[in-house]
Enzyme design. Structure first.
Site, mmCIF file in Angstrom:
data_model
loop_
_atom_site.group_PDB
_atom_site.id
_atom_site.type_symbol
_atom_site.label_atom_id
_atom_site.label_comp_id
_atom_site.label_asym_id
_atom_site.label_seq_id
_atom_site.Cartn_x
_atom_site.Cartn_y
_atom_site.Cartn_z
ATOM 1 N N TRP A 1 1.869 -6.805 6.017
ATOM 2 C CA TRP A 1 3.157 -7.056 6.563
ATOM 3 C C TRP A 1 3.937 -5.652 6.701
ATOM 4 O O TRP A 1 5.084 -5.666 7.316
ATOM 5 C CB TRP A 1 3.677 -7.817 5.578
ATOM 6 C CG TRP A 1 3.704 -7.650 4.067
ATOM 7 C CD1 TRP A 1 2.739 -8.138 3.311
ATOM 8 C CD2 TRP A 1 4.298 -6.412 3.404
ATOM 9 N NE1 TRP A 1 2.868 -7.343 2.071
ATOM 10 C CE2 TRP A 1 3.824 -6.255 2.174
ATOM 11 C CE3 TRP A 1 5.238 -5.556 3.639
ATOM 12 C CZ2 TRP A 1 3.967 -5.584 0.922
ATOM 13 C CZ3 TRP A 1 5.642 -4.708 2.624
ATOM 14 C CH2 TRP A 1 4.968 -4.764 1.462
ATOM 15 N N ASN A 2 3.372 -4.408 6.290
ATOM 16 C CA ASN A 2 4.569 -3.616 6.358
ATOM 17 C C ASN A 2 4.487 -2.672 7.543
ATOM 18 O O ASN A 2 5.513 -2.196 7.903
ATOM 19 C CB ASN A 2 3.931 -2.355 4.870
ATOM 20 C CG ASN A 2 2.567 -1.919 5.225
ATOM 21 O OD1 ASN A 2 1.639 -2.667 5.825
ATOM 22 N ND2 ASN A 2 2.337 -0.617 4.846
ATOM 23 N N GLU B 1 -8.856 0.200 3.993
ATOM 24 C CA GLU B 1 -7.877 1.111 3.985
ATOM 25 C C GLU B 1 -6.991 0.664 2.993
ATOM 26 O O GLU B 1 -6.197 -0.585 3.078
ATOM 27 C CB GLU B 1 -7.341 1.128 5.362
ATOM 28 C CG GLU B 1 -6.473 2.421 5.485
ATOM 29 C CD GLU B 1 -5.157 2.517 5.028
ATOM 30 O OE1 GLU B 1 -4.733 2.834 3.940
ATOM 31 O OE2 GLU B 1 -4.387 1.909 6.071
ATOM 32 N N LEU B 2 -6.848 0.999 1.892
ATOM 33 C CA LEU B 2 -6.334 0.565 0.697
ATOM 34 C C LEU B 2 -4.904 1.382 0.097
ATOM 35 O O LEU B 2 -4.666 1.988 0.903
ATOM 36 C CB LEU B 2 -7.208 0.114 -0.333
ATOM 37 C CG LEU B 2 -8.401 -0.537 0.022
ATOM 38 C CD1 LEU B 2 -9.778 -0.803 -1.038
ATOM 39 C CD2 LEU B 2 -8.247 -2.040 0.721
ATOM 40 N N CYS C 1 1.427 3.171 3.023
ATOM 41 C CA CYS C 1 0.447 3.680 2.079
ATOM 42 C C CYS C 1 0.276 5.215 2.038
ATOM 43 O O CYS C 1 -0.115 5.526 1.258
ATOM 44 C CB CYS C 1 -0.921 2.856 2.588
ATOM 45 S SG CYS C 1 -1.388 3.189 4.272
ATOM 46 N N GLU D 1 1.073 2.242 -7.516
ATOM 47 C CA GLU D 1 1.747 2.383 -6.238
ATOM 48 C C GLU D 1 3.038 1.688 -6.397
ATOM 49 O O GLU D 1 3.187 0.480 -6.400
ATOM 50 C CB GLU D 1 0.790 1.779 -5.180
ATOM 51 C CG GLU D 1 1.484 2.255 -3.752
ATOM 52 C CD GLU D 1 0.330 1.853 -2.859
ATOM 53 O OE1 GLU D 1 -0.387 0.862 -2.940
ATOM 54 O OE2 GLU D 1 0.605 2.343 -1.489
ATOM 55 N N GLU E 1 -9.899 5.142 10.249
ATOM 56 C CA GLU E 1 -9.149 4.347 11.561
ATOM 57 C C GLU E 1 -8.752 5.473 12.236
ATOM 58 O O GLU E 1 -8.019 6.503 11.614
ATOM 59 C CB GLU E 1 -8.183 3.659 11.292
ATOM 60 C CG GLU E 1 -8.945 2.608 9.983
ATOM 61 C CD GLU E 1 -8.074 1.080 10.265
ATOM 62 O OE1 GLU E 1 -6.780 1.146 10.001
ATOM 63 O OE2 GLU E 1 -8.374 0.068 10.708
HETATM 64 P P1 NAD Z 1 -1.363 -8.654 -2.090
HETATM 65 O O1 NAD Z 1 -2.517 -7.790 -2.804
HETATM 66 O O2 NAD Z 1 -1.335 -10.250 -2.291
HETATM 67 O O3 NAD Z 1 -1.454 -8.656 -0.364
HETATM 68 C C1 NAD Z 1 -1.813 -7.308 0.070
HETATM 69 C C2 NAD Z 1 -2.169 -7.703 1.667
HETATM 70 O O4 NAD Z 1 -3.551 -8.635 1.849
HETATM 71 C C3 NAD Z 1 -1.258 -8.769 2.501
HETATM 72 O O5 NAD Z 1 -1.050 -8.547 3.687
HETATM 73 C C4 NAD Z 1 -2.047 -10.241 2.218
HETATM 74 O O6 NAD Z 1 -1.471 -11.023 3.247
HETATM 75 C C5 NAD Z 1 -3.372 -9.874 2.374
HETATM 76 N N1 NAD Z 1 -4.277 -10.670 1.167
HETATM 77 C C6 NAD Z 1 -3.951 -10.899 0.055
HETATM 78 N N2 NAD Z 1 -4.993 -11.683 -0.362
HETATM 79 C C7 NAD Z 1 -5.962 -11.760 0.457
HETATM 80 C C8 NAD Z 1 -6.931 -12.637 0.749
HETATM 81 N N3 NAD Z 1 -7.814 -13.149 -0.264
HETATM 82 N N4 NAD Z 1 -7.910 -12.320 2.061
HETATM 83 C C9 NAD Z 1 -7.250 -11.835 2.983
HETATM 84 N N5 NAD Z 1 -6.118 -11.011 2.920
HETATM 85 C C10 NAD Z 1 -5.381 -11.372 1.706
HETATM 86 O O7 NAD Z 1 0.080 -7.881 -2.365
HETATM 87 P P2 NAD Z 1 1.360 -7.742 -1.534
HETATM 88 O O8 NAD Z 1 2.481 -7.980 -2.554
HETATM 89 O O9 NAD Z 1 1.450 -8.329 -0.172
HETATM 90 O O10 NAD Z 1 1.339 -6.133 -1.502
HETATM 91 C C11 NAD Z 1 1.362 -5.396 -2.570
HETATM 92 C C12 NAD Z 1 0.644 -4.386 -2.596
HETATM 93 O O11 NAD Z 1 -0.346 -4.375 -1.554
HETATM 94 C C13 NAD Z 1 1.377 -3.093 -2.437
HETATM 95 O O12 NAD Z 1 2.040 -2.469 -3.791
HETATM 96 C C14 NAD Z 1 0.582 -2.230 -1.894
HETATM 97 O O13 NAD Z 1 -0.086 -1.401 -2.756
HETATM 98 C C15 NAD Z 1 -0.651 -3.074 -1.209
HETATM 99 N N6 NAD Z 1 -0.312 -2.886 0.324
HETATM 100 C C16 NAD Z 1 -0.974 -2.079 0.834
HETATM 101 C C17 NAD Z 1 -1.004 -1.704 2.365
HETATM 102 C C18 NAD Z 1 -1.374 -0.782 2.956
HETATM 103 O O14 NAD Z 1 -1.119 -0.452 3.997
HETATM 104 N N7 NAD Z 1 -2.447 -0.084 2.470
HETATM 105 C C19 NAD Z 1 -0.033 -2.807 2.792
HETATM 106 C C20 NAD Z 1 0.498 -3.913 2.245
HETATM 107 C C21 NAD Z 1 0.179 -3.876 1.009
#
Ligand code: NAD
Length: 481
Positions: free
Chosen positions: A155-156, A255-256, A289, A386, A463
């Site tokens: 979502w970011n 990409e984490l 990220c 993070e 990417e």
């Molecule tokens: P989260 O771990 O619940 O979700 C992260 C992303 O993964 C979301 O887009 C969510 O829709 C997706 N997701 C979650 N579970 C999934 C599954 N089982 N299968 C497929 N997709 C799934 O956490 P959050 O609260 O949305 O974000 C928190 C943390 O996630 C942040 O602190 C950050 O570390 C990380 N994050 C990283 C990026 C990045 O660009 N690398 C982007 C968004 C979030």
């Protein structure tokens, strides 16, 4: 729920058809600036997901067979449509994600650039001829698209992250089912709309939404899917990589998360470092990220750095992204507010100094003040987790070896930054940092033509750049006599 007319309606895109909610389950999409629902998002049923995967499977052969030149024409036309529609799309991004309109516009235009560059690069998917060691033999190395791809995006950065995945996959001849974040669903639908209007054959790209764990489990296991690509948190990435392995050793790009260190050396141009890093830190309210986070500043500059940074952070106008005066919007969801509050309290409890910010900004919406925490000890959670929010944390250092050890201490290795006027220090630091990207005296690390990706628990695969095309290609060796 009162729908917001500026935002519009949401659908699924399966096998070239735009599907309404009908009798599907749906969920509300929230405007983070107000906390109010603005639209209802239909969830794909299991049958919808199956239809999407089968469409990607069915269309793979004809799409792969289409000359790369013709695939590129469609993607480039979609890029032009994104530019024409920039105001409309950027408004939807702001309403669902919260970032300021200026950043949303830049993101849409960056996606159009990515489409253009990647479309052209797809036309340069060359193989090579290896001189054979056998008389009369011809040795060829060819590149082929890996197959239908399942993509999961967060979502970011709801336009650029999917744009990279979609355009690289499509340009080299892959098809795709993408499940973007349910919190920012309009963005990818706009990319799909542009490609559909540009003449993308039906079924080549499919967009579905649902309960993330259910959708990913079904899609990754689907026999039609040959490759997984995910951007998001390390914990979810680990889970999806495991599913990909169990589903038949399917290829994956991950990409984490990151926790970017910034090393400010004694000879750095301090004003430049503060200016560049304040802009980078508070872009998208720090929910990036590659956001610079751990600021290790030479002890001779540390207090002046904190002072300048806190003053600049404090001067940022926080507000609704649609207000032209806004420099930083709300956080995208209430989870981030809770995380910020927890990290600030923990850091202060460990003896850090709150130089500015540290609190929620308003009584509605998910606003949080641009925050600077100084002299944060290594044990504080913010130094290890993070923050993914508008938080800069600092610590003084004295020697090169000590700061490199600190920078490399965490299991992450995505972006890193350093400021120095010494080319010797710049070379040494670029070599020593364990990271996928190093910005030396700048933060220009994210262009269509350059590779973007991490090491250690920040993931694998790139990417962007030619490396980003490779992610969707397999290598075949042909030995002919
Ligand atoms: P989260 O771990 O619940 O979700 C992260 C992303 O993964 C979301 O887009 C969510 O829709 C997706 N997701 C979650 N579970 C999934 C599954 N089982 N299968 C497929 N997709 C799934 O956490 P959050 O609260 O949305 O974000 C928190 C943390 O996630 C942040 O602190 C950050 O570390 C990380 N994050 C990283 C990026 C990045 O660009 N690398 C982007 C968004 C979030």
């Amino acid at each position: 729920m009162t729908a917001d007319a500026r935002y519009g309606t949401l659908k699924l895109f399966v096998d070239g058809r735009w599907l309404d909610a009908g009798d599907r389950v749906s969920e509300d999409v929230i405007n983070p600036a107000t906390g109010e629902a603005i639209a209802s998002l239909p969830h794909a049923s299991r049958d919808d997901i199956d239809a999407a995967a089968l469409a990607a499977g069915r269309t793979f052969k004809p799409w792969k067979a289409l000359p790369a030149y013709d695939r590129a024409k469609i993607i480039r036309k979609a890029a032009d449509l994104l530019r024409e529609r920039v105001e409309h799309i950027a408004t939807r991004v702001v309403l669902e994600q919260g970032k300021p309109m200026l950043e949303a516009r830049q993101e849409v235009l960056a996606a159009a650039d990515i489409f253009d560059w990647t479309a052209d690069e797809g036309r340069r998917t060359y193989g090579r001829i290896v001189p054979s060691r056998m008389p009369g033999a011809r040795w060829l190395v060819t590149k082929e698209p890996v197959g239908p791809v399942a993509a999961f995006t967060p979502w970011n950065i709801p336009i650029v992250i999917p744009a990279r995945k979609i355009s690289a996959a499509l340009a080299v001849g892959c098809t795709m089912v993408i499940k973007p974040s349910e919190e920012t669903p309009a963005s990818v639908l706009e990319l799909a709309r542009a490609l559909d209007d540009a003449g993308l054959p039906k079924g080549v790209l499919n967009v579905v939404y649902g309960v993330p764990s259910d959708v990913s489990e079904q899609l990754i296991a689907h026999p039609a899917i040959r490759k997984i690509t995910f951007t998001g948190s390390t914990v979810v990435g680990q889970h999806l990589a495991k599913l990909a392995a169990e589903a038949g050793v399917k290829r994956a790009t991950m990409e984490l998360g990151g926790h970017a260190p910034v090393l400010v050396f004694e000879d750095a141009d301090l004003d430049h470092a503060v200016r560049a890093m304040v802009a980078a830190k508070y872009r998208n309210a720090g929910q990036v990220c590659v956001s610079p986070t751990r600021f290790y500043v030479h002890e001779s500059l540390h207090d002046r750095f904190v002072d300048g940074f806190a003053r600049a952070a404090n001067a940022i106008t926080v507000g609704d992204g649609l207000d032209p005066a806004t420099g930083m919007g709300p956080l995208a969801n209430p989870r981030r507010i809770a995380a910020m509050e927890r990290l600030v309290a923990d850091a202060v409890g460990h003896g850090a100094t709150l130089a500015t910010g540290g609190e929620r900004g308003a009584n509605r919406g998910y606003f949080f003040q641009p925050t600077v925490l100084a002299n944060v000890p290594m044990e504080a959670r913010a130094m290890n987790e993070e923050p993914f929010g508008p938080m800069a944390i600092t610590s003084p250092f004295s020697t090169f070896d000590e700061v490199i050890e600190q920078a490399n201490r965490l299991p992450f290795g995505l972006a890193s930054y350093a400021f120095t006027t010494s080319s010797k220090t710049a070379t040494m630091v670029a070599d020593a940092l364990e990271a996928g990207m190093v910005g030396l005296n700048n933060n220009f690390i994210n262009m269509p033509e350059t590779p973007f990706g991490g090491v250690k628990q920040s993931g694998y695969g790139s990417e962007g750049g030619t490396e980003g095309m490779d992610a969707y290609l397999t290598t075949k060796f042909v030995s002919q006599t």
